[in-house]
Design a protein around this motif. Structure first.
Motif, PDB file in Angstrom:
ATOM      1  N   GLN A  96       0.811  -1.210   0.000  1.00 55.83           N
ATOM      2  CA  GLN A  96       0.000   0.000   0.000  1.00 55.83           C
ATOM      3  C   GLN A  96       0.853   1.272   0.000  1.00 55.83           C
ATOM      4  OE1 GLN A  96      -3.529  -0.051  -0.110  1.00 55.83           O
ATOM      5  NE2 GLN A  96      -2.965  -2.141  -0.660  1.00 55.83           N
ATOM      6  N   ARG A 132      -1.447   6.937   3.281  1.00 50.28           N
ATOM      7  CA  ARG A 132      -0.359   7.106   2.322  1.00 50.28           C
ATOM      8  C   ARG A 132      -0.120   8.585   2.036  1.00 50.28           C
ATOM      9  NH1 ARG A 132      -1.604   3.368  -1.208  1.00 50.28           N
ATOM     10  NH2 ARG A 132      -3.231   4.611  -2.142  1.00 50.28           N
ATOM     11  N   SER A 183      -6.059   3.265   3.988  1.00 50.61           N
ATOM     12  CA  SER A 183      -4.702   3.171   3.461  1.00 50.61           C
ATOM     13  C   SER A 183      -4.352   4.357   2.587  1.00 50.61           C
ATOM     14  CB  SER A 183      -4.541   1.883   2.654  1.00 50.61           C
ATOM     15  OG  SER A 183      -4.595   0.769   3.500  1.00 50.61           O
TER      16      SER A 183
END
Lengths: 123, 123
Positions: free
Chosen positions: A23, A63, A59
């Motif tokens: 990810q 990120r 995620s």
DNA sequence: CCTACCTCTGACGTCAACGTCAGGTTTCTA
DNA sequence: TAGAAACCTGACGTTGACGTCAGAGGTAGG
């Protein structure tokens, strides 16, 4: 350290660590043979990731914000998202505190009622 | 009221309400033709269900504890589960407060850094 | 009575964060 | 230098709380 050690140190499964890399949340050096190697800072990073997951942040959002969390520097757009997540976290806390009050009132009442011998079905 | 009205009143989708019934969390009277009809108390019940879901409690646990939450009476077994969920909620709150502190420190630092003109990548 | 909307019951689809298994390579230990 | 233990890359499975679609029947307003 290799992935197994990072796993035991953080309590996060090996699979999950690989998933974090997939990810784009957790980079790793690779040895000649392709094995992952992590520095000591990875432990904190994994804990941070878990914390953000626990706050219901996806995620993709993690990120986006992780580099900024690490460097402490963010663009206005990212800043806005951070603020959005912040207020979302605040709301979650408030909701959970409501739930806590509900549970407490039930527990208080339930104990009394049970003392007076009128139990609710166990199943 | 019928299911659509309950849905708009609570902000919970029609599908979710049917799901709650399927899980034994929300009973409904049925008209001759089989349509669901709810009393006014259903609104509060749905909100309660959502609150418990938000606390990470599963359908099965909710099903166990709901009658006790409503009647205020619980068996020792259910009481124990309630206490377990209570401490889980407390921990969630603590974790979220940690996260909040993290986000705040990032926000504080980020604003400064941005003022000094070193923004992080927006994407 | 017509029509537009609401509701019904299946039943399959979705999504995220992994779990798990297969089949093969690498690293440590005796 | 075995062989156990750790690691690798796919790739499919899982779980919970719904979303969504199909096809059929119910209901309210004009």
């Amino acid at each position: 350290m290799r992935i197994g050690e990072l796993s035991t140190k953080t309590g996060v499964s090996v699979r999950a660590l690989r998933y974090y890399e997939e990810q784009g949340l957790l980079a790793a050096e690779r040895s000649e043979s392709g094995q992952r190697h992590y520095g000591d800072k990875a432990v904190d990073r994994v804990r941070l990731i878990q914390q953000l997951y626990a706050a219901g942040i996806s995620s993709a959002s993690i990120r986006e914000m992780l580099p900024c969390v690490v460097t402490g520097v963010a663009s206005p757009q990212v800043l806005a998202k951070l603020r959005g997540h912040r207020s979302s976290v605040v709301k979650q806390i408030e909701d959970l505190q409501d739930t806590l009050r509900q549970l407490d009132s039930v527990l208080a009442g339930a104990v009394k009622s049970h003392e007076s011998g009128v139990p609710c079905a166990p199943d």
